[in-house]
Scaffold this motif. Structure first.
Motif, PDB file in Angstrom:
ATOM      1  N   SER A  45      -5.592   7.254 -11.681  1.00  0.00           N
ATOM      2  CA  SER A  45      -5.394   6.952 -13.100  1.00  0.00           C
ATOM      3  C   SER A  45      -6.313   7.746 -14.001  1.00  0.00           C
ATOM      4  O   SER A  45      -6.151   7.720 -15.227  1.00  0.00           O
ATOM      5  CB  SER A  45      -5.620   5.463 -13.347  1.00  0.00           C
ATOM      6  OG  SER A  45      -6.987   5.128 -13.159  1.00  0.00           O
TER       7      SER A  45
ATOM      8  N   GLU B 104       2.470  -1.022 -15.500  1.00  0.00           N
ATOM      9  CA  GLU B 104       1.414  -0.045 -15.273  1.00  0.00           C
ATOM     10  C   GLU B 104       1.794   0.891 -14.130  1.00  0.00           C
ATOM     11  O   GLU B 104       2.365   0.468 -13.130  1.00  0.00           O
ATOM     12  CB  GLU B 104       0.095  -0.753 -14.932  1.00  0.00           C
ATOM     13  CG  GLU B 104      -0.474  -1.594 -16.059  1.00  0.00           C
ATOM     14  CD  GLU B 104      -1.792  -2.244 -15.690  1.00  0.00           C
ATOM     15  OE1 GLU B 104      -2.365  -1.865 -14.622  1.00  0.00           O
ATOM     16  OE2 GLU B 104      -2.248  -3.122 -16.438  1.00  0.00           O
TER      17      GLU B 104
ATOM     18  N   TYR C 102      -2.428   7.430  -6.049  1.00  0.00           N
ATOM     19  CA  TYR C 102      -2.387   7.629  -7.510  1.00  0.00           C
ATOM     20  C   TYR C 102      -3.800   7.605  -8.060  1.00  0.00           C
ATOM     21  O   TYR C 102      -4.627   6.787  -7.668  1.00  0.00           O
ATOM     22  CB  TYR C 102      -1.550   6.515  -8.154  1.00  0.00           C
ATOM     23  CG  TYR C 102      -1.656   6.445  -9.667  1.00  0.00           C
ATOM     24  CD1 TYR C 102      -1.148   7.461 -10.465  1.00  0.00           C
ATOM     25  CD2 TYR C 102      -2.268   5.356 -10.292  1.00  0.00           C
ATOM     26  CE1 TYR C 102      -1.236   7.400 -11.845  1.00  0.00           C
ATOM     27  CE2 TYR C 102      -2.358   5.282 -11.675  1.00  0.00           C
ATOM     28  CZ  TYR C 102      -1.841   6.306 -12.442  1.00  0.00           C
ATOM     29  OH  TYR C 102      -1.941   6.242 -13.814  1.00  0.00           O
TER      30      TYR C 102
ATOM     31  N   SER D 172      -2.661   0.548  -0.997  1.00  0.00           N
ATOM     32  CA  SER D 172      -3.374   0.303  -2.253  1.00  0.00           C
ATOM     33  C   SER D 172      -3.582  -1.190  -2.501  1.00  0.00           C
ATOM     34  O   SER D 172      -4.593  -1.599  -3.082  1.00  0.00           O
ATOM     35  CB  SER D 172      -2.588   0.906  -3.426  1.00  0.00           C
ATOM     36  OG  SER D 172      -2.538   2.305  -3.318  1.00  0.00           O
TER      37      SER D 172
ATOM     38  N   ASN E 287       3.369   0.559  -0.863  1.00  0.00           N
ATOM     39  CA  ASN E 287       2.036   0.591  -1.487  1.00  0.00           C
ATOM     40  C   ASN E 287       1.064  -0.402  -0.867  1.00  0.00           C
ATOM     41  O   ASN E 287       0.066  -0.780  -1.499  1.00  0.00           O
ATOM     42  CB  ASN E 287       2.143   0.332  -2.997  1.00  0.00           C
ATOM     43  CG  ASN E 287       2.775   1.486  -3.736  1.00  0.00           C
ATOM     44  OD1 ASN E 287       2.458   2.645  -3.494  1.00  0.00           O
ATOM     45  ND2 ASN E 287       3.687   1.189  -4.645  1.00  0.00           N
TER      46      ASN E 287
ATOM     47  N   PHE F  93       1.236   2.716 -10.864  1.00  0.00           N
ATOM     48  CA  PHE F  93       0.431   2.242  -9.736  1.00  0.00           C
ATOM     49  C   PHE F  93       1.037   2.764  -8.453  1.00  0.00           C
ATOM     50  O   PHE F  93       2.253   2.942  -8.348  1.00  0.00           O
ATOM     51  CB  PHE F  93       0.429   0.706  -9.711  1.00  0.00           C
ATOM     52  CG  PHE F  93      -0.140   0.109  -8.456  1.00  0.00           C
ATOM     53  CD1 PHE F  93      -1.509  -0.010  -8.290  1.00  0.00           C
ATOM     54  CD2 PHE F  93       0.703  -0.307  -7.425  1.00  0.00           C
ATOM     55  CE1 PHE F  93      -2.035  -0.544  -7.120  1.00  0.00           C
ATOM     56  CE2 PHE F  93       0.185  -0.847  -6.253  1.00  0.00           C
ATOM     57  CZ  PHE F  93      -1.193  -0.969  -6.107  1.00  0.00           C
TER      58      PHE F  93
ATOM     59  N   GLN G 127       8.358   5.233 -12.288  1.00  0.00           N
ATOM     60  CA  GLN G 127       7.113   4.800 -11.660  1.00  0.00           C
ATOM     61  C   GLN G 127       6.626   5.863 -10.679  1.00  0.00           C
ATOM     62  O   GLN G 127       7.379   6.744 -10.247  1.00  0.00           O
ATOM     63  CB  GLN G 127       7.350   3.451 -10.967  1.00  0.00           C
ATOM     64  CG  GLN G 127       6.162   2.803 -10.270  1.00  0.00           C
ATOM     65  CD  GLN G 127       4.981   2.553 -11.176  1.00  0.00           C
ATOM     66  OE1 GLN G 127       4.060   3.381 -11.229  1.00  0.00           O
ATOM     67  NE2 GLN G 127       4.990   1.441 -11.902  1.00  0.00           N
TER      68      GLN G 127
ATOM     69  N   VAL H 147      -5.772   3.048 -17.823  1.00  0.00           N
ATOM     70  CA  VAL H 147      -4.491   2.429 -17.514  1.00  0.00           C
ATOM     71  C   VAL H 147      -3.379   3.223 -18.196  1.00  0.00           C
ATOM     72  O   VAL H 147      -3.473   3.553 -19.382  1.00  0.00           O
ATOM     73  CB  VAL H 147      -4.459   0.961 -17.974  1.00  0.00           C
ATOM     74  CG1 VAL H 147      -3.050   0.391 -17.856  1.00  0.00           C
ATOM     75  CG2 VAL H 147      -5.446   0.130 -17.164  1.00  0.00           C
TER      76      VAL H 147
END
Length: 617
Positions: free
Chosen positions: A116, A108, A114, A261, A258, A110, A212, A120
């Protein structure tokens, strides 16, 4: 040493011209400093992972196309054997062995910043005859008619331990009679280890990689990338259809990637600040990282950015590239989307690029100290052509043509805007909620941390053209209320440390304002022609852009002084002069076309009057 690669060879080969390698990666495993890999025609469906780099600018490893050939490196594979389900939906079952250690349909998208957009998304993609389809949110949504006409061709995947099943809607198409491809690899050309320096990639097409998301606080993958190295040249390539980023000059992989997040214990800005200091401690400096040249490439159809970089792109030159269609599909979004998005672009030159039809054109974010944005063409970008965010300066923006609805969003200080053509809004604001870094001159070493008061800008010899639609953002009237540099004894008289209500003094003079654009209320030498209607159009003829305009017929005196380091002075916070990245003084004595300016110049990006100008793009 020369190594040769050709898909026409039926066996793996030994790399000689008579018996070439069958894959580029065979050469990439043994090539060393001074070697050249010559690549013949064909589609190379592989991830080129160079084991070694060069040892200096004259001892490179070069990967280039053979003369009169157009080799392609693809991150995708053709899939056949689709079975029709019902309506227009087909399916194919793929053995997960095809993907090896990385399955894009289980990965996914991520990362920090970000968005979405409520669905997803995976790094995988499905292509029909070269065009990317759209991922659906569910199998039920796939079977239902699309609510958006542009999303006719759609797909959805289901992954288990053994297989990946892809369902896809092909209205009026039989996928077995078309070329249907799927993303398989995360990269096309990308070293898996850091420090593979002085590599040249020239004359290749690289496409369709399962990349990614690439924020500044995490590892930044790209369809092609340098992976925390120095001295790469990526030139004369065509780069397209990366799920997120085309070229990565960016951040290395670290334990805290990250983390904002994953566990938002600290804010994103504080997290990024910590990462900067960590990388300085780990050896981020001019001697070891950056100084890349990205030139004369065509980059398009990237979901996030055409070129991304955080720290790793410092001291680089990005020149002569044509970048378009970045994030325009709006499947997902976030705070990291642009034609070019750079953090810490210290002493980086962005010049002679054409950037259009992106969400943003160029976004310089944090620490664009010593950066220069010059002689670029921007048009039809959705939000703005240039976004400069929380940078303390000095930064030079000169001789550019900006034609989008909003040309500039300036949330910084210490920027010099010289000899530009702004055919749209010029917005400026402050940022007093974040403390951001500035550096010692021409260095990665941090000189201090402070918020953005606003001001300290120089706006000289530009042309501002409004649209006569009443917008207050045409021109420089947004600086009304700012003090003028030189009118106060010291900057401290205007702006005491920590006083967020104050702004830094600025210097705005000798600009031309047309079609409703308004000057700063303290501007000296401002020219306006209220009853003159400026006209401007951009066309593309015989491989060149043509700018047609009557603006030089405006009934005003257009003479103004040549701009130099002496005129511009120093940026307040960094105390660094407006100068070239080698420390030499700036003299703006060339225009957008490379023509010489007289000592008494005219406003705008052209040194001479003309009603039809052929641009170098």
């Amino acid at each position: 040493m020369f190594y040769y690669v050709s898909q026409k060879n039926a066996c793996p080969g030994d790399g000689t011209k008579e018996n070439p390698f069958q894959t580029i990666n065979q050469a990439a495993q043994i090539a060393k400093a001074g070697d050249t890999v010559i690549i013949g025609d064909g589609i190379y469906r592989e991830w080129v992972n160079p084991v070694q780099g060069g040892t200096g600018s004259h001892q490179r490893i070069t990967y280039k196309n053979a003369e009169n050939t157009h080799p392609i490196i693809s991150g995708a594979e053709i899939v056949t054997g689709w079975e029709q389900e019902k309506n227009d939906v087909w399916k194919i079952v793929i053995d997960n062995a095809l993907f090896g250690d990385y399955n894009p349909y289980a990965d996914e998208i991520f990362g920090d910043w970000y968005d979405s957009m409520g669905q997803v998304h995976h790094t995988g993609e499905v292509y029909l005859d070269g065009e990317a389809m759209y991922e659906e949110a569910s199998l039920d949504a796939l079977y239902a008619p699309s609510e958006k006409p542009e999303r006719t061709y759609r797909w959805y995947s289901v992954v288990n331990r053994e297989n990946t099943t892809i369902f896809a809607a092909f209205p009026d198409k039989n996928p077995n009679e078309s070329c249907t491809e799927i993303n398989v690899r995360p990269y096309c050309f990308f070293p898996s280890r850091e420090g593979r320096n002085y590599i040249t990639v020239s004359g290749l097409t690289l496409c369709r990689a399962a990349t990614q998301w690439a924020p500044p606080t995490a590892f930044q993958p790209g369809l092609i990338g340098v992976n925390w190295s120095k001295g790469w040249i990526i030139e004369n390539c065509t780069i397209h259809d990366s799920k997120c980023c085309g070229i990565s000059l960016g951040k290395r992989a670290e334990d805290k990637d990250n983390i904002w997040s994953i566990d938002p214990y600290k804010g994103g800005s504080q997290t990024y600040t910590e990462i900067i200091f960590q990388n300085i401690n780990d050896g981020w400096d001019r001697e070891h990282i950056g100084s890349h040249v990205i030139r004369n490439n065509i980059i398009y159809n990237c979901g996030q950015t055409g070129i991304v970089g955080c720290m790793g792109g410092a001291f680089s030159t990005i020149t002569g590239n044509h970048i378009y269609h970045c994030n325009v599909r709006k499947e997902f979004s976030g705070a990291e989307v642009a034609g070019i998005k750079l953090h810490a672009a210290i002493d980086t030159v962005v010049e002679k690029n054409c950037i259009h039809n992106c969400v943003r054109g160029l976004w310089l974010d944090w620490e664009a100290q010593g950066a220069s944005v010059e002689k670029n063409l921007f048009y039809e970008n959705i939000l703005e052509d240039l976004f400069i965010e929380v940078c303390h300066g000095p930064c030079m923006v000169e001789n550019n043509i900006m034609l989008s609805k909003r040309c500039v969003h300036n949330v910084s200080q210490g920027t010099a805007y010289i000899h530009n053509l702004f055919y749209g809004e010029f917005a400026s604001s402050r940022e007093t909620s974040r403390f951001t870094l500035y550096h010692l001159p021409h260095s990665t070493m941090v000189g201090g941390v402070m918020f953005i008061y606003g001001g300290d800008d120089r706006i000289i010899n530009n042309i501002f053209i409004g649209k006569n639609d009443g917008s207050p953002l045409y021109g420089t009237a947004g600086f009304d209320g700012y003090e003028k540099i030189g009118e106060t004894k010291t900057v401290g008289d205007v702006c005491q440390m920590g006083d967020v209500q104050k702004t830094l003094p600025t210097d705005i003079h000798d600009n031309l304002y047309l079609n409703g654009a308004k000057p700063w209320n303290k501007e000296e030498g401002a020219r306006t022609a209220e009853n003159f209607q400026a006209e401007l159009s951009l066309t593309y003829e015989n491989g060149r852009y043509i700018l047609s305009t009557n603006l030089y017929d405006a009934p005003v005196d257009l003479k103004a002084a040549r701009v130099t380091t002496e005129m511009l002075g120093r940026a307040f916070e960094s105390e660094q002069s407006f100068e070239n990245r080698d420390g030499s003084p700036v003299v703006i004595d060339e225009d957008c076309l490379g023509q010489s300016r007289e000592e008494t110049a005219i406003p705008g990006p052209f040194a001479h009057f003309a009603d039809k100008i052929t641009l170098p793009f």
